[in-house]
Design a protein around this motif. Structure first.
Motif, mmCIF file in Angstrom:
data_model
loop_
_atom_site.group_PDB
_atom_site.id
_atom_site.type_symbol
_atom_site.label_atom_id
_atom_site.label_comp_id
_atom_site.label_asym_id
_atom_site.label_seq_id
_atom_site.Cartn_x
_atom_site.Cartn_y
_atom_site.Cartn_z
ATOM 1 N N PRO A 45 32.657 52.683 22.941
ATOM 2 C CA PRO A 45 32.884 53.915 22.166
ATOM 3 C C PRO A 45 33.878 54.859 22.834
ATOM 4 C CG PRO A 45 30.549 53.389 22.192
ATOM 5 C CD PRO A 45 31.215 52.435 23.135
ATOM 6 N N ALA A 46 33.899 54.890 24.167
ATOM 7 C CA ALA A 46 34.857 55.755 24.872
ATOM 8 C C ALA A 46 36.284 55.349 24.559
ATOM 9 C CB ALA A 46 34.604 55.697 26.377
ATOM 10 N N SER A 47 36.534 54.046 24.446
ATOM 11 C CA SER A 47 37.889 53.608 24.108
ATOM 12 C C SER A 47 38.271 54.041 22.699
ATOM 13 C CB SER A 47 37.987 52.085 24.239
ATOM 14 O OG SER A 47 37.270 51.419 23.212
ATOM 15 N N LEU A 48 37.302 54.012 21.783
ATOM 16 C CA LEU A 48 37.584 54.454 20.410
ATOM 17 C C LEU A 48 37.879 55.952 20.371
ATOM 18 C CD1 LEU A 48 34.769 52.444 18.568
ATOM 19 C CD2 LEU A 48 37.183 51.831 18.792
ATOM 20 N N ILE A 49 37.115 56.735 21.150
ATOM 21 C CA ILE A 49 37.330 58.181 21.198
ATOM 22 C C ILE A 49 38.702 58.488 21.779
ATOM 23 C CG2 ILE A 49 36.555 60.310 22.320
ATOM 24 C CD1 ILE A 49 33.693 59.213 22.122
ATOM 25 N N THR A 50 39.071 57.788 22.848
ATOM 26 C CA THR A 50 40.368 58.031 23.475
ATOM 27 C C THR A 50 41.514 57.640 22.547
ATOM 28 O OG1 THR A 50 39.363 57.648 25.647
ATOM 29 C CG2 THR A 50 41.760 57.568 25.527
ATOM 30 N N MET A 51 41.351 56.522 21.846
ATOM 31 C CA MET A 51 42.391 56.109 20.896
ATOM 32 C C MET A 51 42.525 57.113 19.755
ATOM 33 S SD MET A 51 43.809 53.055 21.707
ATOM 34 C CE MET A 51 44.188 52.148 20.214
ATOM 35 N N ARG A 52 41.401 57.708 19.347
ATOM 36 C CA ARG A 52 41.397 58.606 18.197
ATOM 37 C C ARG A 52 41.867 60.004 18.567
ATOM 38 N NH1 ARG A 52 41.993 61.558 14.745
ATOM 39 N NH2 ARG A 52 40.786 61.950 12.845
ATOM 40 N N TRP A 53 41.398 60.546 19.683
ATOM 41 C CA TRP A 53 41.672 61.934 20.040
ATOM 42 C C TRP A 53 42.731 62.084 21.128
ATOM 43 C CZ3 TRP A 53 35.989 64.142 20.430
ATOM 44 C CH2 TRP A 53 35.444 64.176 19.149
ATOM 45 N N GLY A 54 43.108 61.003 21.776
ATOM 46 C CA GLY A 54 44.044 61.106 22.885
ATOM 47 C C GLY A 54 43.328 61.407 24.193
ATOM 48 N N GLU A 55 44.042 61.236 25.289
ATOM 49 C CA GLU A 55 43.429 61.399 26.605
ATOM 50 C C GLU A 55 42.956 62.831 26.839
ATOM 51 O OE1 GLU A 55 46.235 59.814 26.040
ATOM 52 O OE2 GLU A 55 45.993 57.779 26.854
ATOM 53 N N ARG A 56 43.785 63.817 26.470
ATOM 54 C CA ARG A 56 43.387 65.206 26.712
ATOM 55 C C ARG A 56 42.149 65.571 25.909
ATOM 56 N NH1 ARG A 56 47.418 70.099 25.339
ATOM 57 N NH2 ARG A 56 47.111 69.256 23.256
ATOM 58 N N GLY A 57 42.106 65.204 24.636
ATOM 59 C CA GLY A 57 40.939 65.509 23.813
ATOM 60 C C GLY A 57 39.685 64.840 24.338
#
Length: 402
Positions: free
Chosen positions: A72-84
């Protein structure tokens, strides 16, 4: 015969100072916040009515939350970007810690600890992905080793600040320090500049979205070879945190003496991360990965033969040194082999394999200690370290990545 291509020159305009505060500052604060609460979690669980086994189980929920949240962390990073993702991880961790403080129910306290573990997965993946993109390849190992080292410094300082807060305000005071730390990390992380999205090559369309399944299929050989070495490496690293205090107790040393040995091993661990990262950049990853595991393996095998403070300290310092030179190694290897497109998915699977190792190492030690003896269990972890050294020596490329 044409001459071999020269290694690319290091970028003259890059400076660690330019990324020090936005990249390393949140890691220090996040580590400080989590380090402040970790020693207090079992004590709070006991205060809420939990038994000793239940308190130990609640501590493991942090690792379990991280393990289950890597994908799930990879999905969040792909969706919101590293800063988000960095900001979201800090806020989510603060909510979890606040739940631990303001609840009187053991189940909700356990949920808060699980949330802290979830935030670890998101934060660690986002910071690794960001540094991989932001830092030139010539400086990658130094940057990621420093990133891991700074996090460890925060984890080292956190318990001291937490202890001072507990002395002044009771057990909830440590969680106050933790909340302040992760919120400050989120605030500083919000200032991280966005990374530019590279345009597709001329004449080519933008690549299609990458799924987890396609990532596993395309990079299965890397996961089954080098990923196995990373899993073994993580098992050894996680076991070292249990081995030193358990063997000190076996030798019937006073708790204060055991803490001193553990602290000195952690101190040498924090002193060597940058030189090791520089060596990886100049000579190659294998020059650090293999010695790291060999030294830790020798320290583990020597520990059952220690008979007092002096010999135990020597073995513990060897383990700490071996672990310290490997700071950032897992992140560097993951960055080296991750594709430019879909990097977060690759790193999510990579971190999942590392977390599986981190969970398996102490479990193996516990099983062997119960079935045979603690000494045999520690020796077995030493043999796992040698196995990791062999796998890494075989599958890590000999040359510095270009």
């Amino acid at each position: 015969m044409s001459a071999p291509p020269a290694a690319p020159a290091s970028p003259p305009d890059f400076s660690f100072r330019s990324i020090a505060i936005p990249a390393f500052g949140p890691s220090l604060l996040f580590g400080l916040g989590e380090g402040a609460i970790l020693p207090i979690i079992p004590l709070m669980a006991r205060e809420l009515g939990g038994s000793v086994p239940m308190a130990a189980l609640i501590v493991t929920l942090i690792g379990l939350g991280s393990l289950l949240s890597n994908i799930p962390a990879s999905l969040i990073t792909m969706r919101w970007g590293e800063r988000g993702a960095i900001v979201a991880a800090g806020l989510w961790s603060a909510v979890g810690m606040a739940l631990c403080v303001f609840t009187g129910h053991l189940a909700l306290f356990a949920l808060g600890c699980f949330m802290v573990g979830m935030s670890q997965a998101v934060y660690n993946l986002a910071r690794q992905s960001y540094m991989t993109e932001a830092v030139p390849l010539h400086y990658r190992a130094r940057a990621l080793s420093t990133l891991g080292g700074v996090m460890r410094i925060g984890m080292f300082i956190g318990p001291f600040l937490g202890a001072a807060a507990v002395h002044a305000f009771g057990l909830p005071g440590a969680f106050g320090v933790g909340i302040a730390g992760v919120l400050a990390a989120a605030a500083l992380g919000s200032r991280v500049p966005d990374l530019p999205v590279p345009p597709p090559p001329p004449g080519q369309a933008a690549p299609a979205a990458t799924s987890i399944a396609s990532m596993l299929r395309d990079h299965r050989r890397t996961f089954l070879t080098l990923g196995l070495g990373v899993t073994l490496l993580s098992a050894v690293r996680a076991s070292r945190q249990v081995v030193i205090p358990l063997w000190a107790d076996h030798l019937m040393l006073a708790p204060a003496v055991a803490s001193l040995v553990y602290g000195l091993a952690g101190g040498i661990d924090m002193l060597v991360f940058y030189p090791a990262g520089k060596l990886m950049d100049l000579k190659g990853r294998r020059w650090v990965a293999v010695p790291s595991m060999v030294i830790m393996g020798l320290g583990m095998l020597a520990m059952p033969f220690t008979a007092g403070f002096n010999t135990l300290l020597v073995a513990a310092l060897a383990i700490g040194f071996g672990n310290g030179i490997g700071s950032g190694l897992i992140m560097t290897l993951g960055a080296d082999h991750s594709p430019r497109h879909g990097r977060a998915h690759f790193l999510g699977v990579w971190r999942l394999m590392a977390d599986i190792g981190s969970s398996s190492g102490p479990a193996l030690l516990s099983f062997l200690a119960g079935a045979l003896s603690l000494g045999w269990g520690i020796a077995a972890i030493g043999l796992v370290a040698f196995a990791a050294a062999g796998v890494l020596a075989h599958f890590i490329p000999a040359r510095v990545p270009r």
